[in-house]
Design a protein around this motif. Sequence first.
Motif, PDB file in Angstrom:
ATOM      1  N   GLN A  75      39.537  10.238  -8.062  1.00  0.00           N
ATOM      2  CA  GLN A  75      38.451   9.521  -7.399  1.00  0.00           C
ATOM      3  C   GLN A  75      38.637   9.506  -5.889  1.00  0.00           C
ATOM      4  N   TRP A  76      39.865   9.361  -5.446  1.00  0.00           N
ATOM      5  CA  TRP A  76      40.190   9.258  -4.023  1.00  0.00           C
ATOM      6  C   TRP A  76      41.368  10.148  -3.707  1.00  0.00           C
ATOM      7  N   ALA A  77      41.252  11.002  -2.731  1.00  0.00           N
ATOM      8  CA  ALA A  77      42.386  11.749  -2.183  1.00  0.00           C
ATOM      9  C   ALA A  77      42.501  11.317  -0.728  1.00  0.00           C
ATOM     10  N   VAL A  78      43.596  10.666  -0.393  1.00  0.00           N
ATOM     11  CA  VAL A  78      43.796  10.143   0.956  1.00  0.00           C
ATOM     12  C   VAL A  78      44.790  11.045   1.666  1.00  0.00           C
ATOM     13  N   LEU A  79      44.319  11.740   2.696  1.00  0.00           N
ATOM     14  CA  LEU A  79      45.163  12.649   3.463  1.00  0.00           C
ATOM     15  C   LEU A  79      45.458  11.995   4.804  1.00  0.00           C
ATOM     16  N   ALA A  80      46.435  11.090   4.799  1.00  0.00           N
ATOM     17  CA  ALA A  80      46.761  10.279   5.971  1.00  0.00           C
ATOM     18  C   ALA A  80      47.798  10.984   6.830  1.00  0.00           C
ATOM     19  N   ALA A  81      47.501  12.196   7.232  1.00  0.00           N
ATOM     20  CA  ALA A  81      48.372  12.965   8.114  1.00  0.00           C
ATOM     21  C   ALA A  81      47.569  13.330   9.356  1.00  0.00           C
ATOM     22  N   CYS A  82      48.191  14.003  10.282  1.00  0.00           N
ATOM     23  CA  CYS A  82      47.522  14.342  11.535  1.00  0.00           C
ATOM     24  C   CYS A  82      46.442  15.401  11.359  1.00  0.00           C
ATOM     25  N   GLY A 106      37.518  19.343  -6.943  1.00  0.00           N
ATOM     26  CA  GLY A 106      37.001  18.294  -7.814  1.00  0.00           C
ATOM     27  C   GLY A 106      37.204  16.866  -7.373  1.00  0.00           C
ATOM     28  N   ALA A 107      37.951  16.621  -6.283  1.00  0.00           N
ATOM     29  CA  ALA A 107      38.159  15.245  -5.829  1.00  0.00           C
ATOM     30  C   ALA A 107      36.813  14.641  -5.435  1.00  0.00           C
ATOM     31  N   ARG A 108      36.546  13.443  -5.929  1.00  0.00           N
ATOM     32  CA  ARG A 108      35.256  12.800  -5.671  1.00  0.00           C
ATOM     33  C   ARG A 108      35.115  12.399  -4.203  1.00  0.00           C
ATOM     34  N   THR A 109      36.132  11.763  -3.648  1.00  0.00           N
ATOM     35  CA  THR A 109      36.117  11.328  -2.255  1.00  0.00           C
ATOM     36  C   THR A 109      37.435  11.725  -1.603  1.00  0.00           C
ATOM     37  N   VAL A 110      37.346  12.265  -0.394  1.00  0.00           N
ATOM     38  CA  VAL A 110      38.534  12.642   0.370  1.00  0.00           C
ATOM     39  C   VAL A 110      38.497  11.875   1.683  1.00  0.00           C
ATOM     40  N   LEU A 111      39.570  11.154   1.983  1.00  0.00           N
ATOM     41  CA  LEU A 111      39.697  10.438   3.244  1.00  0.00           C
ATOM     42  C   LEU A 111      40.594  11.268   4.148  1.00  0.00           C
ATOM     43  N   LEU A 112      40.100  11.543   5.352  1.00  0.00           N
ATOM     44  CA  LEU A 112      40.742  12.477   6.270  1.00  0.00           C
ATOM     45  C   LEU A 112      40.891  11.873   7.657  1.00  0.00           C
ATOM     46  N   SER A 113      41.827  12.424   8.430  1.00  0.00           N
ATOM     47  CA  SER A 113      41.986  11.974   9.820  1.00  0.00           C
ATOM     48  C   SER A 113      41.347  12.980  10.771  1.00  0.00           C
ATOM     49  N   ALA A 172      35.491   9.381   5.569  1.00  0.00           N
ATOM     50  CA  ALA A 172      35.404   9.664   4.126  1.00  0.00           C
ATOM     51  C   ALA A 172      34.445  10.828   3.924  1.00  0.00           C
ATOM     52  N   LEU A 173      34.828  11.765   3.102  1.00  0.00           N
ATOM     53  CA  LEU A 173      34.007  12.920   2.765  1.00  0.00           C
ATOM     54  C   LEU A 173      33.701  12.867   1.274  1.00  0.00           C
TER      55      LEU A 173
END
Length: 177
Positions: A75-82, A106-113, A172-173
């Motif tokens: 549901q959520w992929a959080v990519l908390a990197a630079c 297939g990830a529903r939501t991706v959080l990116l920096s 969020a994407l």
Amino acid sequence: MGKLGPAPGAGPCPTWTESGDGKDGSRSARRPRLGRARHGPQGVGRASSKPASSWPSAVLRATKIRLSLDLSRVQWAVLAACSTASGASHDYEGIYGLGRAFRLAGARTVLLSLWPVEDQATSIWSEALYRARVTERADTPAAMQAAQRAVLAARRKSGQSDHPWYWAGFLALGDWR
């Protein structure tokens, strides 16, 4: 308006890794996996729970994500990197990068920096984000807002700069829920 960039004295960028080995319940067949940040060489996207000395064989590339991973239950992929939202721009098709690869896998939501995020602020942001999402069952916009407010509050309390560079670096994407 000034140029956004790393704060003076900012440490190396944290990098994305998988969310544990299951021993502490962090990984489950029934629950989506969440990423976590850890330190690594600046500008290098890595996915590994191995020591830094073995990282070269653990590089996570967009092609490998898109072609090799089934993230349809994430549901959520959080990519908390630079700068995880960065990538090569293709005319009329947008940016090809980690966000696009995770969505295609297939990830529903991706959080990116959006830029090289600062370590301390990202740590506070991540803790508040997960607390709002998991404990308070907030949707993506509310969880991100809670995380941003937590960074602002912590920085103001300690007399540090409240410049948006510290708290507004994530987007969020995909599915907004």
